[in-house]
Design an enzyme around this catalytic site. Structure first.
Site, PDB file in Angstrom:
ATOM      1  N   CYS A 113      -1.364   1.658  -3.215  1.00 45.42           N
ATOM      2  CA  CYS A 113      -2.382   2.712  -3.043  1.00 45.42           C
ATOM      3  C   CYS A 113      -1.807   4.121  -2.967  1.00 45.42           C
ATOM      4  O   CYS A 113      -2.294   5.026  -3.641  1.00 45.42           O
ATOM      5  CB  CYS A 113      -3.176   2.473  -1.753  1.00 45.42           C
ATOM      6  SG  CYS A 113      -3.496   0.762  -1.357  1.00 45.42           S
ATOM      7  N   HIS A 172     -27.514  20.782  -1.470  1.00 41.11           N
ATOM      8  CA  HIS A 172     -27.601  21.342  -2.808  1.00 41.11           C
ATOM      9  C   HIS A 172     -26.655  22.522  -2.987  1.00 41.11           C
ATOM     10  O   HIS A 172     -26.523  23.312  -2.061  1.00 41.11           O
ATOM     11  CB  HIS A 172     -29.045  21.805  -3.053  1.00 41.11           C
ATOM     12  CG  HIS A 172     -29.283  22.264  -4.440  1.00 41.11           C
ATOM     13  ND1 HIS A 172     -29.304  21.407  -5.522  1.00 41.11           N
ATOM     14  CD2 HIS A 172     -29.503  23.507  -4.933  1.00 41.11           C
ATOM     15  CE1 HIS A 172     -29.535  22.104  -6.621  1.00 41.11           C
ATOM     16  NE2 HIS A 172     -29.649  23.379  -6.295  1.00 41.11           N
ATOM     17  N   GLU A 175      -6.614   1.756 -13.800  1.00 42.04           N
ATOM     18  CA  GLU A 175      -6.105   2.958 -13.131  1.00 42.04           C
ATOM     19  C   GLU A 175      -4.865   3.494 -13.842  1.00 42.04           C
ATOM     20  O   GLU A 175      -4.772   4.683 -14.142  1.00 42.04           O
ATOM     21  CB  GLU A 175      -5.781   2.643 -11.665  1.00 42.04           C
ATOM     22  CG  GLU A 175      -7.031   2.386 -10.829  1.00 42.04           C
ATOM     23  CD  GLU A 175      -6.745   2.012  -9.374  1.00 42.04           C
ATOM     24  OE1 GLU A 175      -7.672   2.092  -8.563  1.00 42.04           O
ATOM     25  OE2 GLU A 175      -5.606   1.629  -9.046  1.00 42.04           O
ATOM     26  N   GLU A 179     -26.403  14.602  -3.935  1.00 45.04           N
ATOM     27  CA  GLU A 179     -27.821  14.749  -3.589  1.00 45.04           C
ATOM     28  C   GLU A 179     -28.687  13.779  -4.399  1.00 45.04           C
ATOM     29  O   GLU A 179     -29.799  13.436  -4.005  1.00 45.04           O
ATOM     30  CB  GLU A 179     -28.301  16.192  -3.764  1.00 45.04           C
ATOM     31  CG  GLU A 179     -28.314  16.705  -5.172  1.00 45.04           C
ATOM     32  CD  GLU A 179     -28.707  18.189  -5.246  1.00 45.04           C
ATOM     33  OE1 GLU A 179     -29.802  18.532  -4.787  1.00 45.04           O
ATOM     34  OE2 GLU A 179     -27.903  18.997  -5.755  1.00 45.04           O
ATOM     35  N   CYS A 199       0.820  -1.216   0.000  1.00 47.35           N
ATOM     36  CA  CYS A 199       0.000   0.000   0.000  1.00 47.35           C
ATOM     37  C   CYS A 199       0.855   1.267   0.000  1.00 47.35           C
ATOM     38  O   CYS A 199       0.658   2.159  -0.818  1.00 47.35           O
ATOM     39  CB  CYS A 199      -0.933  -0.017   1.218  1.00 47.35           C
ATOM     40  SG  CYS A 199      -1.824   1.517   1.445  1.00 47.35           S
ATOM     41  N   TYR A 201      -8.396  -3.562 -11.679  1.00 47.82           N
ATOM     42  CA  TYR A 201      -8.128  -2.275 -11.015  1.00 47.82           C
ATOM     43  C   TYR A 201      -6.852  -1.624 -11.570  1.00 47.82           C
ATOM     44  O   TYR A 201      -6.833  -0.472 -11.962  1.00 47.82           O
ATOM     45  CB  TYR A 201      -7.793  -2.501  -9.541  1.00 47.82           C
ATOM     46  CG  TYR A 201      -8.878  -2.847  -8.584  1.00 47.82           C
ATOM     47  CD1 TYR A 201      -9.378  -1.893  -7.697  1.00 47.82           C
ATOM     48  CD2 TYR A 201      -9.352  -4.149  -8.482  1.00 47.82           C
ATOM     49  CE1 TYR A 201     -10.316  -2.227  -6.756  1.00 47.82           C
ATOM     50  CE2 TYR A 201     -10.304  -4.479  -7.536  1.00 47.82           C
ATOM     51  CZ  TYR A 201     -10.784  -3.514  -6.667  1.00 47.82           C
ATOM     52  OH  TYR A 201     -11.715  -3.837  -5.741  1.00 47.82           O
ATOM     53  N   LYS A 246       0.261   5.281  -6.090  1.00 51.10           N
ATOM     54  CA  LYS A 246      -0.728   5.259  -7.189  1.00 51.10           C
ATOM     55  C   LYS A 246      -1.624   6.490  -7.131  1.00 51.10           C
ATOM     56  O   LYS A 246      -1.880   7.137  -8.133  1.00 51.10           O
ATOM     57  CB  LYS A 246      -1.547   3.964  -7.096  1.00 51.10           C
ATOM     58  CG  LYS A 246      -2.569   3.734  -8.180  1.00 51.10           C
ATOM     59  CD  LYS A 246      -3.945   4.310  -7.897  1.00 51.10           C
ATOM     60  CE  LYS A 246      -4.569   3.962  -6.599  1.00 51.10           C
ATOM     61  NZ  LYS A 246      -5.083   2.617  -6.474  1.00 51.10           N
TER      62      LYS A 246
HETATM   63  P1  NDP Z   1      -7.429  -7.966 -10.913  1.00 49.18           P
HETATM   64  O1  NDP Z   1      -7.645  -9.340 -10.414  1.00 49.18           O
HETATM   65  O2  NDP Z   1      -8.309  -6.869 -10.478  1.00 49.18           O
HETATM   66  O3  NDP Z   1      -7.454  -7.973 -12.493  1.00 49.18           O
HETATM   67  C1  NDP Z   1      -6.644  -8.844 -13.244  1.00 49.18           C
HETATM   68  C2  NDP Z   1      -6.943  -8.604 -14.713  1.00 49.18           C
HETATM   69  O4  NDP Z   1      -6.055  -9.346 -15.505  1.00 49.18           O
HETATM   70  C3  NDP Z   1      -8.349  -9.037 -15.085  1.00 49.18           C
HETATM   71  O5  NDP Z   1      -8.845  -8.134 -16.025  1.00 49.18           O
HETATM   72  C4  NDP Z   1      -8.109 -10.411 -15.685  1.00 49.18           C
HETATM   73  O6  NDP Z   1      -9.070 -10.753 -16.661  1.00 49.18           O
HETATM   74  C5  NDP Z   1      -6.772 -10.218 -16.357  1.00 49.18           C
HETATM   75  N1  NDP Z   1      -6.011 -11.459 -16.453  1.00 49.18           N
HETATM   76  C6  NDP Z   1      -5.788 -12.379 -15.494  1.00 49.18           C
HETATM   77  N2  NDP Z   1      -5.016 -13.379 -15.950  1.00 49.18           N
HETATM   78  C7  NDP Z   1      -4.734 -13.085 -17.230  1.00 49.18           C
HETATM   79  C8  NDP Z   1      -3.991 -13.738 -18.237  1.00 49.18           C
HETATM   80  N3  NDP Z   1      -3.379 -14.899 -18.001  1.00 49.18           N
HETATM   81  N4  NDP Z   1      -3.914 -13.165 -19.450  1.00 49.18           N
HETATM   82  C9  NDP Z   1      -4.533 -11.992 -19.692  1.00 49.18           C
HETATM   83  N5  NDP Z   1      -5.259 -11.325 -18.775  1.00 49.18           N
HETATM   84  C10 NDP Z   1      -5.362 -11.866 -17.557  1.00 49.18           C
HETATM   85  O7  NDP Z   1      -5.897  -7.673 -10.590  1.00 49.18           O
HETATM   86  P2  NDP Z   1      -5.054  -6.350 -10.562  1.00 49.18           P
HETATM   87  O8  NDP Z   1      -3.681  -6.782 -10.929  1.00 49.18           O
HETATM   88  O9  NDP Z   1      -5.670  -5.263 -11.367  1.00 49.18           O
HETATM   89  O10 NDP Z   1      -5.119  -5.945  -9.055  1.00 49.18           O
HETATM   90  C11 NDP Z   1      -4.745  -6.881  -8.045  1.00 49.18           C
HETATM   91  C12 NDP Z   1      -5.474  -6.614  -6.757  1.00 49.18           C
HETATM   92  O11 NDP Z   1      -4.966  -5.449  -6.175  1.00 49.18           O
HETATM   93  C13 NDP Z   1      -6.966  -6.373  -6.936  1.00 49.18           C
HETATM   94  O12 NDP Z   1      -7.686  -7.558  -6.849  1.00 49.18           O
HETATM   95  C14 NDP Z   1      -7.292  -5.450  -5.815  1.00 49.18           C
HETATM   96  O13 NDP Z   1      -7.725  -6.184  -4.720  1.00 49.18           O
HETATM   97  C15 NDP Z   1      -5.982  -4.767  -5.477  1.00 49.18           C
HETATM   98  N6  NDP Z   1      -6.024  -3.367  -5.924  1.00 49.18           N
HETATM   99  C16 NDP Z   1      -6.945  -2.525  -5.394  1.00 49.18           C
HETATM  100  C17 NDP Z   1      -7.014  -1.209  -5.807  1.00 49.18           C
HETATM  101  C18 NDP Z   1      -8.062  -0.305  -5.251  1.00 49.18           C
HETATM  102  O14 NDP Z   1      -8.670  -0.660  -4.253  1.00 49.18           O
HETATM  103  N7  NDP Z   1      -8.343   0.835  -5.874  1.00 49.18           N
HETATM  104  C19 NDP Z   1      -6.094  -0.687  -6.809  1.00 49.18           C
HETATM  105  C20 NDP Z   1      -5.182  -1.650  -7.309  1.00 49.18           C
HETATM  106  C21 NDP Z   1      -5.165  -2.935  -6.881  1.00 49.18           C
HETATM  107  P3  NDP Z   1     -10.536 -11.318 -16.273  1.00 49.18           P
HETATM  108  O15 NDP Z   1     -11.377 -10.144 -15.948  1.00 49.18           O
HETATM  109  O16 NDP Z   1     -10.968 -12.009 -17.512  1.00 49.18           O
HETATM  110  O17 NDP Z   1     -10.324 -12.260 -15.138  1.00 49.18           O
END
Ligand code: NDP
Length: 463
Positions: free
Chosen positions: A48, A440, A184, A445, A43, A180, A51
């Site tokens: 976080c 408002h 982002e 709202e 984080c 995410y 980022k």
């Molecule tokens: P996520 O699990 O959110 O997303 C992973 C993405 O990668 C999905 O779109 C997935 O597709 C795709 N993917 C997975 N495997 C493959 C593959 N082999 N080939 C191609 N695409 C693939 O992971 P992130 O890395 O974005 O984030 C990790 C974690 O970090 C999150 O789960 C979250 O908990 C935390 N996080 C939280 C944030 C916040 O609260 N704002 C910000 C950043 C991270 P599909 O949708 O098809 O599964």
């Protein structure tokens, strides 16, 4: 009774490990925490916090454009990546220092070393070669970015870990994933003027979020200049003829040339080489440490919190799991964290705030539901050349009118969802929302003024 060097030994000084260690120590337990990198964890060091600084940096591009609509002459804005990067790194250093200081103030011994389990109560410190023992062990090692298998030349790609330290702003960035991190960072770099392309294997980004939110974010990604390629994955990455650039080959046959290739395809629990087998700690098929509702592993006195358990991978959740662990183990008050209605945010531009069930989940769980939704242009953009959009959505259980989900996409959504999350967690009804008088003029709202149920224009396709 056996003597141990420590009452609690925590592995990992991230959000969960630090909170647990401090609270345990303050309750009288002799506590040490080992950290192989820097106090603060994902984080603070590479998640976080930096980022969000990058989101702020990127967001100024829009602010400059909007300012013109309000009569300001801004001139040609210029962005200085090294100046920003170093300022951001300085703040991360400061926060990491505060983590270390807070540990010391609470009487926790911070051991700057890698720790590995060598037995059920025994930990080896890799750099110093020392072995210590502990009555209780807490594993809070977090997660690491994964690298999808089968992508030849994946070593040419970086992950979110490296994005904060780039020597220079790339000309072109290609990012794999639609979660995410991918969404982002795609908008962060697009806002900073980098030609950005997001490659997602599915059809609409942010799987798992409410479908209206997903569609909104998907459109906004494109509107902010990100090229979005769907139904495609990387097959290989190889150096291109152009110095410093790589060619990314997609399974669609397309090729993308870029000087920054980023994998944002999820994160894996960080357990490599931790010695879990030596201690008898079981892991699940996905590599996460198996825990019960009290975060207890398969070994009675070994616990695990945060992303290494892959439950809900969010900083505040790791902290709450850590607090529950201390209550359970050191205060004799068995406490299980309640995972329902956790509000969270995605810092896309505009951002998302969400709490409770999506429309599809609510239909599956509760059957009949009422939907209230509104998509509108917030006032702030109305004097500008390109007004923003905002989406607000309430998901209401029909039988008792309890609001079981709120989904917001638009400026300030993360701030709004923190407050409205209280109402959802408290189980308030739509009528109780409506009893609250509007503030408002605000965008929020809308949450207390939506009176008409949403009627799906194409019945049978919702959810
Ligand atoms: P996520 O699990 O959110 O997303 C992973 C993405 O990668 C999905 O779109 C997935 O597709 C795709 N993917 C997975 N495997 C493959 C593959 N082999 N080939 C191609 N695409 C693939 O992971 P992130 O890395 O974005 O984030 C990790 C974690 O970090 C999150 O789960 C979250 O908990 C935390 N996080 C939280 C944030 C916040 O609260 N704002 C910000 C950043 C991270 P599909 O949708 O098809 O599964």
């Amino acid at each position: 009774m056996a003597d141990f060097d420590y009452d609690l030994f925590t592995i990992g000084a991230g959000s969960g490990g630090v909170r647990a260690s401090r609270l345990a120590s303050l309750s009288g337990a002799k506590t040490a925490v080992a950290e192989e990198y820097r106090p603060g964890g994902t984080c603070v060091i590479r998640g976080c916090v930096p980022k969000k600084f990058m989101v702020y940096a990127s967001g100024f591009a829009k602010s400059f454009r909007q300012a013109e609509g309000y009569g300001w002459s801004v001139g040609e804005p210029r962005f200085d990546w090294p100046a920003f990067r170093d300022a951001m790194a300085g703040e991360v250093d400061r926060l990491s220092g505060i983590y270390a200081k807070n540990l010391a103030n609470a009487g926790v011994e911070l051991i700057e070393d890698r720790a590995e389990l060598t037995g059920a109560h025994e930990i080896r410190l890799v750099k110093s070669g020392r072995t210590v023992t502990a009555r209780h062990i807490l594993i809070a090692t977090g997660g690491v970015p994964n690298r999808p298998e089968g992508v030849a030349g994946a070593e040419h790609a970086i992950t979110s870990n490296e994005l904060f330290h780039l020597d220079k702003l790339p000309e072109h960035l290609v990012i794999a994933g639609g979660g995410y991190i991918a969404c982002e960072f795609a908008q962060v770099f697009a806002g900073l003027g980098v030609k950005t392309c997001l490659v997602y294997r599915g059809d609409i980004v942010l799987r798992g979020f409410d479908d209206d939110v997903r569609a909104f974010v998907h459109e906004q990604l494109k509107a902010s200049g990100v090229r979005v390629i769907t139904h495609a994955v990387f097959t290989s990455i190889e150096p291109s003829k152009r110095e410093g650039f790589h060619t990314v080959h997609l399974d669609t046959g397309d090729e993308l040339e870029s000087d920054a290739v980023v994998l944002a395809t999820g994160r894996d629990p960080y357990t490599a080489g931790l010695g879990l087998e030596a201690a008898g700690v079981e892991v699940l098929e996905n590599g996460a440490i198996k825990v019960d509702e009290y975060s207890r592993t398969s070994v009675d006195h070994i616990y695990a919190v945060g992303d290494v358990t892959n439950r809900v991978n969010l900083t505040p959740v790791a902290i709450r799991e850590a607090m529950a662990f201390v209550e359970t183990v050191f205060k004799d008050r068995p406490t299980a964290f309640d995972y329902s209605d956790i509000a969270s945010a995605v810092f896309t531009q505009p951002p998302v705030g969400t709490v409770g069930l999506t429309e599809a989940e609510a239909r599956r769980t509760h059957g009949e539901i009422d939907i209230y939704k509104s998509k509108f242009r917030p006032m702030k953009g109305m004097l500008t050349a390109k007004p923003d959009w905002m989406l607000m959505k309430l998901v209401v259980r029909a039988e008792d009118q309890v609001v079981v989900g709120v989904h917001i996409a638009g400026d300030d959504a993360p701030e709004i969802i923190q407050a409205v999350g209280i109402a959802v967690k408290a189980g308030l009804t739509k009528a109780q929302f409506d009893q609250a008088c509007a503030v408002h003029p605000t965008v929020a709202e809308e949450l207390v003024t939506m009176r008409e149920k949403w009627v799906d224009p194409t019945p049978g396709t919702a959810g």
